[in-house]
Design an enzyme around this catalytic site. Sequence first.
Site, PDB file in Angstrom:
ATOM      1  CE  LYS A   1     -90.590  50.484 -20.738  1.00 13.31           C
ATOM      2  NZ  LYS A   1     -89.585  51.367 -20.146  1.00 13.31           N
TER       3      LYS A   1
HETATM    4  O1  G3P Z   1     -90.241  55.008 -18.484  1.00 18.94           O
HETATM    5  C1  G3P Z   1     -89.971  55.824 -19.574  1.00 18.94           C
HETATM    6  C2  G3P Z   1     -89.040  56.873 -19.128  1.00 18.94           C
HETATM    7  O2  G3P Z   1     -87.827  56.278 -18.857  1.00 18.94           O
HETATM    8  C3  G3P Z   1     -88.819  58.009 -20.021  1.00 18.94           C
HETATM    9  O3  G3P Z   1     -88.465  59.053 -19.203  1.00 18.94           O
HETATM   10  O4  G3P Z   1     -87.533  61.236 -18.625  1.00 18.94           O
HETATM   11  O5  G3P Z   1     -86.510  59.878 -20.463  1.00 18.94           O
HETATM   12  O6  G3P Z   1     -88.720  60.973 -20.778  1.00 18.94           O
HETATM   13  P1  G3P Z   1     -87.779  60.368 -19.809  1.00 18.94           P
END
Ligand code: G3P
Length: 216
Positions: free
Chosen positions: A83
């Site tokens: 990534k």
């Molecule tokens: O895959 C990306 C994700 O982990 C971000 O999620 O909820 O931290 O915005 P969030």
Amino acid sequence: MKIFIDTANVAEIRDGVSIGIVDGVTTNPSLIAKEKRPFRPLVEEICSIVPGDVSLEVVATDFEGMVKEGEELSKIAKNVVVKCPLTKDGLRAVRHLSGKGIRVNQTLCFSATQALLSAKAGATYISPFLGRLDDISHVGMDLVRDIVEIYRNYGFTTQVLAASIRSPLHVVDAAKAGAHVATMPFAVLEQLMKHPLTDIGLKKFLDDWAKAGVKL
Ligand code: G3P
């Protein structure tokens, strides 16, 4: 649509994989840090549990550092997808790593222009962050729809991985928009399976069965 879980928690991953509908896992530095375990044994264990792709993120921000870390991460297991963040150096790293046959998930995508460049650089997955756009009063799902349309127009093979998913509705809308993958917290995966009418219906069937004294 493929279902990935967005976690580095081994118990959640084992649980999800045991159902047979989890196609892969995405992690990020915040999720890894939450586990309070040494990085290498943790991600080796995750890669051995998951049948499909496991995204592991670089933490370098310069091109050389991302390439070095990406090459190291890609050697951990066959199912590793590196990534890289969607920056200028990140795009260069995607071009370089994908040219060497290393698959890359380009993360932290917040615009259609970023996604277009990422596909041109050869990313295997593009990760638009829906929830974080919703958080700032932008419709995150519009970005997914735009990317799917643009990729279709030009036949890009980069897969749209809807990320930062916060609710079952996000999953439904991502599927309707044609996202190839949705990655979600384990709690959202559990919500996808549940319906109160299923529970009520099942209880009634079993009560009726017990009252009648029927045997299988
Ligand atoms: O895959 C990306 C994700 O982990 C971000 O999620 O909820 O931290 O915005 P969030």
